[in-house]
Design an enzyme around this catalytic site. Structure first.
Site, mmCIF file in Angstrom:
data_model
loop_
_atom_site.group_PDB
_atom_site.id
_atom_site.type_symbol
_atom_site.label_atom_id
_atom_site.label_comp_id
_atom_site.label_asym_id
_atom_site.label_seq_id
_atom_site.Cartn_x
_atom_site.Cartn_y
_atom_site.Cartn_z
ATOM 1 N N CYS A 75 -5.691 -1.886 2.786
ATOM 2 C CA CYS A 75 -6.325 -0.699 3.004
ATOM 3 C C CYS A 75 -7.336 -0.492 2.668
ATOM 4 C CB CYS A 75 -4.991 0.361 3.193
ATOM 5 S SG CYS A 75 -4.928 2.100 3.179
ATOM 6 N N HIS A 167 0.420 -1.479 2.836
ATOM 7 C CA HIS A 167 0.418 -1.498 1.733
ATOM 8 C C HIS A 167 1.456 -2.017 0.423
ATOM 9 C CE1 HIS A 167 -2.380 1.470 -1.085
ATOM 10 N NE2 HIS A 167 -2.441 2.341 0.650
ATOM 11 N N GLU A 169 2.156 -3.732 -1.033
ATOM 12 C CA GLU A 169 3.046 -3.817 -2.810
ATOM 13 C C GLU A 169 3.641 -2.165 -2.978
ATOM 14 O OE1 GLU A 169 0.266 -2.568 -1.966
ATOM 15 O OE2 GLU A 169 -0.082 -0.381 -2.960
HETATM 16 N N1 GLN Z 1 -8.158 6.386 3.576
HETATM 17 C C1 GLN Z 1 -8.414 5.391 2.128
HETATM 18 C C2 GLN Z 1 -10.315 4.940 2.981
HETATM 19 O O1 GLN Z 1 -10.936 5.356 3.603
HETATM 20 C C3 GLN Z 1 -8.421 4.447 2.196
HETATM 21 C C4 GLN Z 1 -6.233 4.626 1.692
HETATM 22 C C5 GLN Z 1 -6.188 3.810 1.417
HETATM 23 O O2 GLN Z 1 -6.679 2.894 0.620
HETATM 24 N N2 GLN Z 1 -4.143 3.900 1.233
HETATM 25 O O3 GLN Z 1 -10.508 4.434 1.906
#
Ligand code: GLN
Length: 194
Positions: A75, A167, A169
């Site tokens: 992410c 994610h 995890e």
């Molecule tokens: N929206 C976050 C970003 O742009 C990432 C979201 C996440 O890691 N769950 O940094």
């Protein structure tokens, strides 16, 4: 495990269940004890800024230039590994040739869970949790997509690097962590460490 922000404990538990050991990385010195790194999700602007401030961006670039050093970005971690970021662009490593678009799933789809087919993990679908996830809008030639959702790559790999928009995890499934542990083990064999 980069321990600046995010589900550090959950990732460590998954790594343990995958049969490997992990430790916290907060400062440059901590990198001496590890053979790979997971960058958890969170807020990429904050994580990138602190990594830069702690000297971790330079230290990691240097480490990856010395030889294969596996990094898995989930992410926000995917954003920090991307060469190009669409939207507010944080300080980052830029090691994977992708264009990442931040918060790109839109409001209604901001957070969701979906069963993904990830062939490298075997037949059973992987329960993937997306939270304000980035989208991969371009894959460079060095990047192999490993999973798709609605026609877009949501997990990919490039040499020692692995990225996922979701994610891993947050589900009970440890197969992605196992996959990453294998990558780390293989990189050690290549380097002749074990
Ligand atoms: N929206 C976050 C970003 O742009 C990432 C979201 C996440 O890691 N769950 O940094």
């Amino acid at each position: 495990m980069l321990a600046i922000q995010g589900d550090v404990r959950e990732h460590m538990r998954h790594i343990q269940r995958a049969g490997a050991e992990s430790s916290l990385v907060r400062v440059v010195r901590d990198l001496e004890d590890v053979q790979g790194l997971i960058i958890p999700g969170g807020e990429s602007t904050t994580i990138g800024m602190l990594m830069d401030e702690y000297g971790l961006i330079d230290a990691l670039r240097e480490r990856t230039q010395r030889g294969p050093f596996p990094i898995y970005g989930t992410c926000a971690g995917l954003i920090l590994l991307a060469t190009t970021v669409i939207g507010k662009s944080p300080a980052r490593l830029g090691l994977v040739d992708i264009d990442a678009s931040r918060n790109a799933f839109g409001r209604q789809l901001a957070s969701f869970e979906v069963d993904l087919d990830i062939p490298v993990l075997g037949r059973a679908p992987f329960p993937a949790v997306f939270i304000r996830a980035p989208q991969i809008q371009r894959l460079g030639r060095t990047v192999t997509p490993l999973a798709w959702y609605r026609g877009q790559a949501v997990m990919a790999e490039a040499g020692p690097y692995l990225v996922s928009a979701f994610h891993p995890e947050m589900s009970d499934d440890v197969r992605i962590h196992q996959y990453f542990v294998e990558k780390v083990r293989r990189s050690l064999t290549v380097k002749g460490v074990s």
